[in-house]
Design an enzyme around this catalytic site. Sequence first.
Site, PDB file in Angstrom:
ATOM      1  N   SER A  62       0.707  -1.308   0.114  1.00 54.27           N
ATOM      2  CA  SER A  62      -0.010   0.136   0.012  1.00 54.27           C
ATOM      3  C   SER A  62       0.988   1.225   0.139  1.00 54.27           C
ATOM      4  O   SER A  62       0.276   2.369  -0.078  1.00 54.27           O
ATOM      5  CB  SER A  62      -0.941   0.066   1.212  1.00 54.27           C
ATOM      6  OG  SER A  62      -1.942  -1.125   0.925  1.00 54.27           O
ATOM      7  N   ASN A 161      -8.986  -1.069  -0.018  1.00 57.01           N
ATOM      8  CA  ASN A 161      -8.306  -1.102  -1.488  1.00 57.01           C
ATOM      9  C   ASN A 161      -9.124  -0.627  -2.561  1.00 57.01           C
ATOM     10  O   ASN A 161      -8.600   0.007  -3.700  1.00 57.01           O
ATOM     11  CB  ASN A 161      -7.582  -2.324  -1.693  1.00 57.01           C
ATOM     12  CG  ASN A 161      -6.724  -2.948  -0.685  1.00 57.01           C
ATOM     13  OD1 ASN A 161      -5.600  -2.241  -0.507  1.00 57.01           O
ATOM     14  ND2 ASN A 161      -6.744  -4.091   0.055  1.00 57.01           N
TER      15      ASN A 161
HETATM   16  C1  LIG Z   1      -2.795  -2.698   5.412  1.00 56.21           C
HETATM   17  C2  LIG Z   1      -2.172  -2.193   4.502  1.00 56.21           C
HETATM   18  N1  LIG Z   1      -2.727  -2.374   3.141  1.00 56.21           N
HETATM   19  C3  LIG Z   1      -2.061  -2.838   2.401  1.00 56.21           C
HETATM   20  O1  LIG Z   1      -0.788  -2.592   2.009  1.00 56.21           O
HETATM   21  C4  LIG Z   1      -2.979  -3.510   0.924  1.00 56.21           C
HETATM   22  C5  LIG Z   1      -2.382  -3.495  -0.313  1.00 56.21           C
HETATM   23  N2  LIG Z   1      -2.688  -4.945   1.465  1.00 56.21           N
HETATM   24  C6  LIG Z   1      -4.020  -5.583   2.163  1.00 56.21           C
HETATM   25  O2  LIG Z   1      -5.183  -4.802   1.836  1.00 56.21           O
HETATM   26  C7  LIG Z   1      -3.798  -6.976   2.635  1.00 56.21           C
HETATM   27  C8  LIG Z   1      -4.132  -8.075   1.965  1.00 56.21           C
HETATM   28  C9  LIG Z   1      -3.854  -9.318   2.432  1.00 56.21           C
HETATM   29  C10 LIG Z   1      -2.573  -9.779   2.803  1.00 56.21           C
HETATM   30  C11 LIG Z   1      -2.241 -11.101   3.577  1.00 56.21           C
HETATM   31  N3  LIG Z   1      -3.241 -11.166   4.691  1.00 56.21           N
HETATM   32  C12 LIG Z   1      -4.288 -12.320   4.595  1.00 56.21           C
HETATM   33  O3  LIG Z   1      -4.142 -12.913   3.806  1.00 56.21           O
HETATM   34  C13 LIG Z   1      -4.929 -12.728   5.917  1.00 56.21           C
HETATM   35  N4  LIG Z   1      -5.772 -13.480   5.647  1.00 56.21           N
HETATM   36  C14 LIG Z   1      -0.933 -11.077   4.002  1.00 56.21           C
HETATM   37  O4  LIG Z   1      -0.792 -10.807   5.223  1.00 56.21           O
HETATM   38  O5  LIG Z   1      -0.071 -11.104   3.237  1.00 56.21           O
HETATM   39  C15 LIG Z   1      -1.624  -0.817   4.715  1.00 56.21           C
HETATM   40  O6  LIG Z   1      -2.408   0.105   4.185  1.00 56.21           O
HETATM   41  O7  LIG Z   1      -0.614  -0.560   5.410  1.00 56.21           O
END
Ligand SMILES: C[C@@H](NC(=O)[C@@H](C)NC(=O)CCCC[C@H](NC(=O)C[NH3+])C(=O)[O-])C(=O)O
Length: 351
Positions: A62, A161
């Site tokens: 992100s 997202n």
């Molecule tokens: C929160 C973070 N957001 C991002 O970076 C976006 C791109 N990532 C996500 O929404 C996490 C998706 C799941 C990852 C997976 N988790 C799972 O599959 C959980 N069941 C993993 O941890 O790789 C931000 O803004 O800092």
Amino acid sequence: PTVPAPDMDGVSAALKAAMANGAPGAMARFTGPDGVRTRTAGVRDRVSGEAMDTRARFRIGSVSKTFSSVVLLQLADQGKVELDAPVNRYLPGLLPDDRITVRHLLTHRSGLADYSDAMFAKTVPGFEAVRNRVFTYQELVDLSLAEPRTTEPGANYRYSNANFVVVGMLIEKITGTSAAEQYEQRIIKPLKLRNTSYVHPRTEIKGLHVRGYLHPDEAGAPLVDSTEQTGSWAQTAGAVISNPADLNTFTTALMRGRLLSPHMLDAMTTVTPTDTTQTRFYGLGLRRYDLSCGTQVYGHTGTVQGFYTYAFATRDGRRSLSAMANASNRGAVNTALGGTLEAAFCGKKAP
Ligand SMILES: C[C@@H](NC(=O)[C@@H](C)NC(=O)CCCC[C@H](NC(=O)C[NH3+])C(=O)[O-])C(=O)O
């Protein structure tokens, strides 16, 4: 005014804590008035055993949202998009509510559901199901719109997202070119970010890079090497590839006003709380963390399969830090890695 020197022992301790909690490796790069400081821990590849290397590229998750926000805010600076206009003015019929504005997307206040929660409810099966898939923006928006909205437009902060997928659609509609082209023209080339790219939907990370490892939900199950993926489930919300030096160049250039007008940078750094701690805030595609020493740092965090990232700078752009651990789905790793911020920006604790 003098600023505290970074506590690089504290940074190393945070990297080691990230490893102790399940990351094969971790690294950090601090840039400040006294120059660059780097620290590494563990390996960038569990099979070869090759050591972590601060030159290596990785998926920034992100932190990509800040790249996308800069492009859209440059378009706003050029009068090509109005932040308080309905999204539907530029993308007719896309959203079921004309009250959702461009600014609502950038502040995560649109109410558009985050499709990734359902997509990755089962971490490894969810990842395996999409790692080689190519989605259109519309398919991702449709996944979001299939779920109930999470708030009335503008009423509450609800991270999603989907907001930055629509930002990608806006960028492409307004410019008539791809997001990749816009990143290149407006950020990568001007700042000479030689280790930053947007290669969606290609799956490999070119050049020297870190391999990322996804922790399965089942305790004790083997790590999954998640390095190669299209990133198509995230795209302009999370598919940029970069390295620590480029991230520090990006955040410091942003804070020094090299990418946006003073007015637009002020808008971007105007924040509202994201939780009740009164230490975490969100502006326009940008987080603000208020650290224990009173220093406020601006940037973004990233979580993508196999990689946790922090990329932050002080408001004057004089100090920046980027940190990465090559594991994910392990909150304790992410929390430990976050310890690099206090160490780097607040320095050694008074004895
Ligand atoms: C929160 C973070 N957001 C991002 O970076 C976006 C791109 N990532 C996500 O929404 C996490 C998706 C799941 C990852 C997976 N988790 C799972 O599959 C959980 N069941 C993993 O941890 O790789 C931000 O803004 O800092």
